[in-house]
Design a protein around this motif. Sequence first.
Motif, short mmCIF file in Angstrom:
data_model
loop_
_atom_site.label_atom_id
_atom_site.label_comp_id
_atom_site.label_asym_id
_atom_site.label_seq_id
_atom_site.Cartn_x
_atom_site.Cartn_y
_atom_site.Cartn_z
N SER A 295 74.62 99.38 43.49
CA SER A 295 74.37 99.36 44.77
C SER A 295 73.40 98.12 45.07
N GLN B 8 67.83 102.66 48.00
CA GLN B 8 68.56 102.09 47.02
C GLN B 8 67.44 101.60 45.91
N LEU C 69 72.08 105.31 48.01
CA LEU C 69 72.21 105.60 46.71
C LEU C 69 71.94 107.01 46.29
N LYS D 90 76.05 92.29 44.81
CA LYS D 90 76.52 93.27 43.89
C LYS D 90 78.34 92.61 43.55
N CYS E 69 78.76 107.45 51.49
CA CYS E 69 77.65 108.57 51.53
C CYS E 69 77.69 109.46 52.46
N ALA F 24 70.76 98.92 41.39
CA ALA F 24 70.29 98.25 42.73
C ALA F 24 70.12 96.68 42.39
N GLU G 140 81.22 100.57 43.80
CA GLU G 140 80.30 99.68 44.57
C GLU G 140 80.11 99.99 46.31
N PRO G 141 78.97 100.58 46.51
CA PRO G 141 78.98 101.30 47.47
C PRO G 141 78.85 99.95 48.71
#
Length: 316
Positions: free
Chosen positions: A9, A143, A99, A16, A66, A122, A92-93
């Motif tokens: 995250s 996160q 998170l 990321k 989410c 994070a 990979e959000p």
Amino acid sequence: MTIQIDIFSGFFGAGKTTLIKKLIDENVYSKKITLIENEFGEIPIDGAFLKKYNIEIKEIKAGCICCSTVIDFTNTLREIIKSKETERIIIEPSGVGKLSEIVKIVKKLEEDDDIHLNLVIAAVDVTMYEEFTELFSEFYGDQISHASTILLSRTQNVDNAELGKVVSKIREINETASIVTTPWDDISGIDLLGLSEADGQQISRDEDLSAFDLEFDDHDHDDDDHNHDIFTSWGIETPKIFPETQLRSIFESLKDEAVFGKVVRSKGKVQIDTVNWVEFDFVPNALEIRASEPDEIGRITVIGHDLNQAILDTVF
Ligand SMILES: [Zn+2]
């Protein structure tokens, strides 16, 4: 065999995708992996960047994993697990993915399926810490407080005093995470992961989390229902040529909040002359432009708060 799950995250522009590319480039992952990628914005960029790597990519585009696409996300995870074709799943959000929610979903699946939540990372851009904490604490704080490893990015751009200040602020909201301050170019992916995996016990911290939330989310937070709508994205697919100097001056101008709104992130891939292409990554404190392979069309995405879409239409 137990499937390992790693979550990468990080807020917009924290690095990321750069991190995942680094790990793949360095062959840190020897086993077959599947990447679940959730991008914010209508023009998917990262999926296109990652295409050249020989990994299975599942993109979830219609919303945030989410909340609005949680069912899609859970089903995708289940399908990958059932297919038994992969040994590791990387999630990979998007930059605003919560998170805490994503960890909860994976933990729930862990009860029934043969999976193990391995890394909860994070990525945090040290140069933007103060500003993003102030403006977007709901996502940013979530996160940071729920990660078991915090990888600080762009540490080479700040002095030790500044770095130390950010580390101690992070400690106030996450007492146990490993915090990595070494510039990413100076450390191998294996060491990055080694540091993270050594820490694998600390991911289930649910009982401590309410305290963190109370402490951190003291504004802009009416109830549990988080609101991604404070961010908008603008995007374009374009055959236009942007000479590099023009590209640089456009991004310099994007810092003007009165004109464009608060731009927190831009990325894309465009043609800079008749033969050459570049990929770019912009956050308010950094612009990275690197040579790239030609693509079928240029793509630009801009993410921010109160974006002036009409003006963006005119500059690109
Ligand atoms: Zn969400």
